[in-house]
Structure formats: C-alpha cells, structure tokens
Design an enzyme around this catalytic site. Structure first.
Site: not given
Lengths: 371, 371
Positions: B127, B149, B191, B233, B243, B247, B251, B254, B258, B271
């Site tokens: 955890r 993330k 990026e 950032k 997000e 936030r 993206n 993206h 993606h 990526h």
C-alpha cells in the site's frame, strides 16, 4: 422496487475531502434512498461473488434502477483463494471492454474479499474511480469495508499489493447478516471482540453479556456491535489514515493470524478464524511480557470460544511454530526484520517488536493446549 | 565515489505533506549529496532498464554506498512495450523475495517507462513505499517524472491501470542527456514545446530562438528548457494534483498521440513522437474550431520539424482516421463517450468535447499532407 429501510446509526470517517459516512441499518442495500445523493455516472459496475450475487444482486440492481445508463454486473468466484491479480484482471476487463470512463462508479457487494479487490480495482482503474462499499458479512461490516484499506494477495504474502483508497460511502445492511453461514458469523465476531482489548474494555464487558444474543443473531445486539465497532474504527482511521502509528493497533491478533492463514493455505481457515486464534496468541504473548495477567487471557479465550472461534492451533494441522515465524518475517507489519506485534495491557494497545523466542513459546503453548 | 555536482535550479511541487523538490543540475545522480537527507531504509531497490543500467547504474550505486544495509538492483527490458503487468510483477518479486518491508526506498533510474512502472510499484507495494525519480531522458525530466502520475498499460489501453503517487524527490541530471539517442531527444522536445501554447507563449518564442541549440544539446539551453518546463508543470500539478480540471491541459496533443501509439503498436513511435504529431493535429483542430489562426499552427509545425519530430501521419502506416477515433473512445480522457481534446487559443488551453467529424477531417488533412 424499494423496500422500506431504517438507518440505525451513522459513523463519520473524518478525512478532510475524503470523509464519508458508514450507515448502519436495516433494508439499506435494496432501498433507492441509500444511493440518491451519490454520483449518477453514465456507466456503473456491481462487483459481487457467486454466493452473494444470487442473494442480493437483484435487490441492489432494483434499487439502482434508472441511476445509470448502463449498469454492469460481475460475479467473482467466492473465497480468499481468489483475492488475486487474476481476479483483479476480471474487474479491469469488465471495466475496459465497455469503455467505462473515469467517472464510473463501482459498487462492491459482498464480504471482505469482494470489498478489498473491488476497492483496489477502483483505486487503480484510470488512477482511481469512485466506489461504494456494501458489505454483506459481519467481518466486512465491522472492519474491512471501513477505512480504505484495499489489497490483493501475492503468492508470497497476504495483502502485499494494495492501496489506501477511501469509498464514497459504506452501507452496512444488518439484514444481510441473516443469510450468513455460521462460520462467517463467528469470523466476524473475532474482529468485533478485537475492539474491546485495544480500545474499549467496557465494550468487552458488553460483549461478555451479549455474546449469546450475537450468536443467535439478535438484531438489536448485532446493531450495537456493528455500530460500536465502526465507531471505534472510524475514530482510529480518522486519526491515522495511512497507518503511520496508531492505526496499527487494529491489527491485534493479525501477525499470528496472517501466519496461520498463509501457513494453512488461504481458504483453509477464514480470515476471522485465524484472527480469533491469533488474538489468543497475542494475549498470551502480552501476558508473557508482563502486560496483562492470566485473567484477561482467560476472558478473551472464553469469549472467542463462545463466538465459535478456534482458540488453539492443533499440531495435527502440520503448521510448525518455526514455519509461522518464518511467515511473519514477510508480513507487512515486519520492519527491518523485527517481528512487530500488537500487545494489550488491559487498558489500551501498543505495537512492540518482540524476539522470536517468546513468540515460538507462545505458539507451542497454544499447540500443546490443542493436543 | 562522488563526482562534483551543481544544482542549477529547484522547482517545488507544493502538495501539502506530499510536497517535494525537482532538482535540476549537472552530476546529480552520481553525487552522494543528492541523497543525504532521504530516508536510510534498511533495504532499497534500484529499478532501471537494460539501456540505462549499464550507463548509470554503477554511478548511482556508488553514490548510495553505505546508505542501506542491502541495495537491490533490477534491470527491466527497455521500451514502452514492456510497460505491462508482467514487468510490474518483476518489481514485486524483487521486493518480496528478500522480504523488503514497507519502508523500503525505491530509486527509479531511467526514462518515462521506468519511472511510471517503478512509481506504480512503489504506490502499491504494501500500500505504498517511498520512491525517488531519477529521470535520464529529456521526456522524463520535463514531464513524466514530475507530478506523481504512475501507471502501466493494459492490452485494451495506455496507462489504464495506475495511481497518483508522488515521489520524495526528482533529480534531473542534465549530464544524462549527453548519452540520449537523437530520437529520444526529439521525443522529449515534444513535451517541452507543449508548455508553450498551453501556458507560456514567451517560452514558445524562446524555443523558436533556441531550438538549434537544444538539438545540439547546448547545456545552457537544455538547462533552461528543463527548468521552465518543470516550473510550469509543478505549478499546474500544485493546483490540481488529481486532474479534476486544470491539470488536463498538460495532455495537449495526447488524445491524438495516444491513439497513434496504440494504433501503430506500442514501441513503433516513441510516446514523444506521437505527442509531437498529436500536437500538430490538436493545433489544426483548434484552428478548425476558430480558436487560433494558421500562423500558430505553422509556428508549432516548424518548431516540431526543427526538433526532429514527425508532423504528419503517413497513410502508408496503415492507421485509418476511423480506427484512431475508435481508439480515442477508450482513452482515459474520454468521458460519457465524448471525445475530449485540449485546445489552444494562442494564450491558454482549455479542454473541450468535440464531435468525431472535425476530428476525422483533421486526421485526414494530416495524412494528405504526408502523402
């Protein structure tokens, strides 16, 4: 279709923007009113198991009718042996195939295993979707559904993979306890009894007075036991969500218990049964270290016996004390190789590192008593 | 062994009790001083990959000498194709076999994949155990290592399983960029360019002035680009960690990106390459919706070209516009079946739901330009 319901108690788990209510009552799971202020996501998923689903799945679906455009339904196999990454994968698939988005609400309907694995899926699907706990076993109602511990087992250890992730609400429907198998009721009573020595000796005395009523499933007795257990747990979790210190006292009996579960093979003994026997061992250990006298050990032992729990570990089961200590070494509670135990002193609980020798002695004593 | 190091900038990610520093400088990863105030857990694990490990593993181990009783070391296979539950299992095994406890510190040494998967393992092992990001690619330094993330891919979608889980520190060692493959440098620049149109048009102008220096790996230019990117950032993440809204502007490019990655098969395009091309598509979409004029689309296109990025998607690659839209339907950014895009207006960014038709048109246009 909505059956009349009654909320008997509400415990607030106070965690800032992650706060939520544990509602305890009758007829809650089948009553639309229990859900009316929860998010109405486009899609939703009920996760249950093959035992609970046939009993309560239809009532839950009926209570949720019209709340979501699509309500998916998934029955997992029943039992601790299925608290695995494979089962987790079934939930991910059930979410991904119909392209469930990150607002999808998950309803976890079942006992501790369903709550833990569905909660962990909720914690990790798209980095977290909301979920509701609807615990149907006594153990889940008084312990595992409250506080946001979610996890799956790993072949090398119990609850090794998991997350702290709080539900939006917990609905403890006492009516669901009517269909519980006697062993499951006993297993839940172990976690109820636990709250006495760690936090509330007056509750322990109440349990001694009402254990027969609890075993006979007297509704008023069960309601008070669930309410008091949830109140204590909510209070502890509110002070220490991520178990930096205080929350660890909730693990009374669990270091021994987890070693019993793992040693016998998951599913041989129920979690609560292992915790019951583990509590007795932890009480013996507390006595051996001079924290309590034999009187309290005897009280706990009698109470667990009346609850229908095993209080000794028969050597015939083939689990040696040495193997148990070996299994404790990989327990999450072990830090820097030291075995940590929750010990009680007749007023409150503490976490303490203990050498292997007294631990081995205590297990041997419990085995000798069984022989 | 400690090499002299220089901290050039520090960005604070302000998240209450989860706050941490992003340190940007030279020689950081091999300098013991970078770690002296981090927890000295009994056991620790370096997670890296077969490309980065041979280059920097020894320097990191030397810098950590004496900090932990046992320092484990795990090299994962390199590439997006390995950002899977199987790879995650390798990390769990590396932690469980030596009975690593819940104070074990994980060092993620590598690019975005290593950081994402090691971060996710840290988020979920027992955890949650503490971890440190040591990003060695430009993309990881300016984007994926900052903000917490973490994720793995699922056969049905990218980053579908994950958690928000912040590191204790991020160490961006600019010296590591010297060994970066040219394609990896370009991917990282995508990026970097992103931060201009979404948050800082002055930075976009600076990038236009210094793109040649960046491609030539001029240390001062890289230092400023990394610092400015991390500052933007950190600011955005500090305002919206999970997000809920703001936030999402990070993206930009993206949703298209993606779909390109998934459609071509993970690992075909990096990526950052997919994001570069996706940004151009998102710019065209912004123009089509009347938010910007052709001038800004041209500026972004030229900048991406100078950075060595693909700005069109050749139809010869076999990925149809229809298939891309289909893939977008299962993207995490999709909610209630509506395709969400980050659009820019020449000042700032916004998230907006867009019908499939203009999206298909934009992809067709970008494919026609390639043909």
């Amino acid at each position: 279709m909505t059956s009349p319901s009654k909320i008997l108690a509400t415990c607030r788990v106070a965690l800032a923007d992650r706060s939520y209510d544990v509602r305890i009552g009758q007829g809650l799971l089948g009553d639309a009113a229990s859900y009316f202020d929860l998010p109405r996501s486009r899609q939703a998923l009920i996760v249950t198991n093959t035992t609970v689903g046939p009993l309560y799945g239809a009532a839950l679906k009926a209570a949720l009718a019209g709340r979501h455009d699509t309500l998916h339904y998934l029955e997992l196999p029943d039992g601790e042996a299925y608290k695995t990454s494979e089962t987790l994968g079934l939930i991910y698939d059930a979410l991904l195939r119909p392209a469930c988005d990150r607002k999808t609400l998950i309803y976890a309907l079942g006992g501790g295993v369903v709550g833990d694995v569905a909660g962990y899926a909720a914690a990790t699907y798209m980095r977290g979707v909301p979920f509701v706990q609807i615990p149907t076993t006594l153990l889940a109602q008084v312990d595992s559904s409250v506080g946001g511990k979610t996890a799956i087992n790993h072949p090398l250890g119990k609850n090794m993979i998991g997350a702290f992730y709080q539900p939006l609400r917990v609905l403890c429907d006492l009516d669901a306890l009517k269909t519980l198998a006697p062993r499951e009721l006993s297993a839940g009573l172990a976690e109820v009894i636990k709250y006495g020595p760690i936090a509330d000796m007056a509750f322990l005395a109440w349990l001694e007075e009402h254990m027969d009523a609890l075993v006979a499933r007297d509704p008023a007795a069960l309601a008070y036991a669930v309410e008091r257990s949830c109140a204590i747990k909510a209070d502890v979790v509110g002070q220490d969500e991520r178990e930096s210190a205080l929350r660890a006292i909730l693990n009374f009996g669990h270091t021994f218990g987890h070693a019993i579960e793992a040693g016998l093979g998951y599913g041989q003994w129920l979690h609560g049964e292992a915790v019951g026997c583990g509590m007795i061992m932890a009480a013996h250990l507390s006595q051996r270290l001079g924290l309590i006298d034999a009187g309290l050990v005897d009280r706990l032992t009698r109470l667990c016996q009346r609850a229908g729990l095993p209080v000794t570990l028969s050597p015939a089961l083939g689990l040696t004390p040495e193997r148990m200590v070996e299994l404790m070494q990989v327990d999450k509670k072990t830090e820097a190789g030291r075995l940590n135990f929750v010990l009680v002193d007749g007023h409150k609980a503490r976490v303490q590192a203990v050498d292997a020798d007294p631990v081995l002695d205590v297990i041997r004593t419990c085995q000798a008593q069984a022989a």
